[in-house]
Design a protein around this motif. Structure first.
Motif, PDB file in Angstrom:
ATOM      1  N   GLU A 111       0.786  -1.232   0.000  1.00 21.18           N
ATOM      2  CA  GLU A 111       0.000   0.000   0.000  1.00 21.18           C
ATOM      3  C   GLU A 111       0.823   1.291   0.000  1.00 21.18           C
ATOM      4  OE1 GLU A 111      -3.986   0.470   1.561  1.00 21.18           O
ATOM      5  OE2 GLU A 111      -3.678  -1.406   2.668  1.00 21.18           O
ATOM      6  N   PRO A 112       2.009   1.328   0.620  1.00 21.29           N
ATOM      7  CA  PRO A 112       2.812   2.547   0.459  1.00 21.29           C
ATOM      8  C   PRO A 112       3.138   2.820  -1.012  1.00 21.29           C
ATOM      9  CG  PRO A 112       3.579   1.339   2.365  1.00 21.29           C
ATOM     10  CD  PRO A 112       2.602   0.434   1.651  1.00 21.29           C
ATOM     11  N   GLU A 113       3.426   1.755  -1.758  1.00 24.33           N
ATOM     12  CA  GLU A 113       3.694   1.935  -3.185  1.00 24.33           C
ATOM     13  C   GLU A 113       2.421   2.326  -3.933  1.00 24.33           C
ATOM     14  OE1 GLU A 113       6.313   2.431  -6.199  1.00 24.33           O
ATOM     15  OE2 GLU A 113       6.720   1.998  -4.081  1.00 24.33           O
ATOM     16  N   CYS A 114       1.289   1.809  -3.481  1.00 28.86           N
ATOM     17  CA  CYS A 114       0.000   2.232  -4.055  1.00 28.86           C
ATOM     18  C   CYS A 114      -0.150   3.744  -3.945  1.00 28.86           C
ATOM     19  CB  CYS A 114      -1.164   1.577  -3.313  1.00 28.86           C
ATOM     20  SG  CYS A 114      -1.615  -0.053  -3.885  1.00 28.86           S
ATOM     21  N   ALA A 115       0.097   4.268  -2.749  1.00 33.06           N
ATOM     22  CA  ALA A 115      -0.061   5.701  -2.532  1.00 33.06           C
ATOM     23  C   ALA A 115       0.906   6.490  -3.395  1.00 33.06           C
ATOM     24  CB  ALA A 115       0.156   6.021  -1.049  1.00 33.06           C
ATOM     25  N   SER A 116       2.130   5.998  -3.506  1.00 33.34           N
ATOM     26  CA  SER A 116       3.126   6.680  -4.330  1.00 33.34           C
ATOM     27  C   SER A 116       2.703   6.707  -5.798  1.00 33.34           C
ATOM     28  CB  SER A 116       4.478   5.976  -4.189  1.00 33.34           C
ATOM     29  OG  SER A 116       5.453   6.569  -5.033  1.00 33.34           O
ATOM     30  N   ILE A 207      -1.108  12.787  -2.004  1.00 29.03           N
ATOM     31  CA  ILE A 207      -1.503  12.311  -3.333  1.00 29.03           C
ATOM     32  C   ILE A 207      -1.990  13.478  -4.191  1.00 29.03           C
ATOM     33  CG2 ILE A 207      -3.181  10.901  -4.595  1.00 29.03           C
ATOM     34  CD1 ILE A 207      -3.030   8.887  -2.279  1.00 29.03           C
ATOM     35  N   GLU A 208      -2.794  14.343  -3.605  1.00 30.36           N
ATOM     36  CA  GLU A 208      -3.308  15.500  -4.340  1.00 30.36           C
ATOM     37  C   GLU A 208      -2.188  16.428  -4.797  1.00 30.36           C
ATOM     38  OE1 GLU A 208      -7.765  16.029  -2.379  1.00 30.36           O
ATOM     39  OE2 GLU A 208      -6.058  17.065  -1.467  1.00 30.36           O
ATOM     40  N   SER A 212       5.040  11.951  -4.419  1.00 28.79           N
ATOM     41  CA  SER A 212       5.068  10.490  -4.310  1.00 28.79           C
ATOM     42  C   SER A 212       5.814  10.005  -3.070  1.00 28.79           C
ATOM     43  CB  SER A 212       5.685   9.875  -5.572  1.00 28.79           C
ATOM     44  OG  SER A 212       7.015  10.330  -5.749  1.00 28.79           O
ATOM     45  N   ASP A 213       6.927  10.654  -2.739  1.00 25.62           N
ATOM     46  CA  ASP A 213       7.690  10.223  -1.560  1.00 25.62           C
ATOM     47  C   ASP A 213       6.893  10.452  -0.281  1.00 25.62           C
ATOM     48  OD1 ASP A 213       9.833   9.453  -3.108  1.00 25.62           O
ATOM     49  OD2 ASP A 213      10.904  11.355  -2.876  1.00 25.62           O
ATOM     50  N   ARG A 214       6.257  11.602  -0.212  1.00 25.44           N
ATOM     51  CA  ARG A 214       5.463  11.908   0.977  1.00 25.44           C
ATOM     52  C   ARG A 214       4.252  10.987   1.075  1.00 25.44           C
ATOM     53  NH1 ARG A 214       2.441  17.688   2.101  1.00 25.44           N
ATOM     54  NH2 ARG A 214       1.393  17.098   4.042  1.00 25.44           N
ATOM     55  N   ALA A 215       3.623  10.686  -0.055  1.00 25.92           N
ATOM     56  CA  ALA A 215       2.467   9.783  -0.050  1.00 25.92           C
ATOM     57  C   ALA A 215       2.866   8.398   0.441  1.00 25.92           C
ATOM     58  CB  ALA A 215       1.872   9.693  -1.455  1.00 25.92           C
TER      59      ALA A 215
END
Length: 238
Positions: A111-116, A207-208, A212-215
């Protein structure tokens, strides 16, 4: 226990947030808490519940599975489901046996990669769906019901925004474990729901902003915090 046909508009009056399994669960829990169903007493059969709530067998089975996982009921194969004698012990059974830790490890891995990826790929429509899912989380927190379902929808909306269907499939494969662990996490402390809202807001904002790193970091922190909250609940109940 006599089961009368339930008005299908009931869950609409309560808001679309409440899933059909949640409607069945709440009704049975109220029967137990109100002593209409006592410890050791058999609850209505799947067929009876299907007729009463006008829902499919899969809906009834999901509701019964969640009740069993929470320790409210237990099932004897070929006989039926019964109200548990000591429902507090069921929390430990659920935490130990339904694979919540395994599921959290899977989620922390993907999921971290999903967010990124979502921060890089999400269309305006997908960003709007993520925001709508977050607002559903806010509504659930205020209504004090449906938080686990809203939480899952938020994570699925992010997975959809990656454009990779396999992420969505992974979440759907662990849907029940994700929702049941969220239910216990959010019931473990008074401020848990609000804290998780803050964490989700951080994910959405990253995300908005296409960060990507922060997400990725925000999602990892959210899942890690959820895992720690679960461990604290499990430890407190031992």
């Amino acid at each position: 226990m006599t089961v009368n046909k339930i008005d299908r508009r009931w869950e609409i009056r309560r808001g679309r947030l409440q899933s059909l399994p949640a409607v069945v669960i709440e009704h049975i829990r109220r029967q137990i808490e109100g002593s209409a169903l006592n410890a050791g007493e058999k609850i209505p059969s799947e067929i009876q519940l299907m007729a009463a709530f006008q829902v499919s067998r899969s809906v009834v089975r999901e509701a019964l599975s969640q009740l069993q996982a929470s320790g409210a009921i237990f099932t004897r194969h070929g006989v039926g489901s019964f109200v548990a004698e000591d429902r507090s012990d069921g929390v430990l059974v659920e935490l130990a046996e339904v694979g919540w830790l395994d599921a959290m490890e899977v989620r922390m891995g993907c999921e971290p990669e999903c967010a990124s990826l979502a921060s890089q790929r999400a269309s305006p429509e997908e960003l709007a769906r993520i925001k709508s899912a977050y607002q559903l989380c806010e509504f659930a927190a205020e209504a004090q019901q449906g938080s686990a379902e809203a939480n899952f929808r938020f994570h699925v909306a992010i997975a959809h925004a990656t454009g990779n269907r396999h992420f969505v499939e992974i979440l759907n494969n662990i849907r029940y474990r994700a929702k049941s662990s969220a239910q216990w996490t959010e019931s473990g402390a008074e401020d848990a729901v609000q804290q998780m809202l803050v964490e989700r807001a951080g994910i959405m904002e990253a995300i908005e902003r296409r960060d990507s790193d922060r997400a990725r970091a925000a999602m990892r922190a959210h899942l890690y915090n959820s895992l720690e909250r679960l461990r604290q609940i499990a430890g407190a109940l031992r």
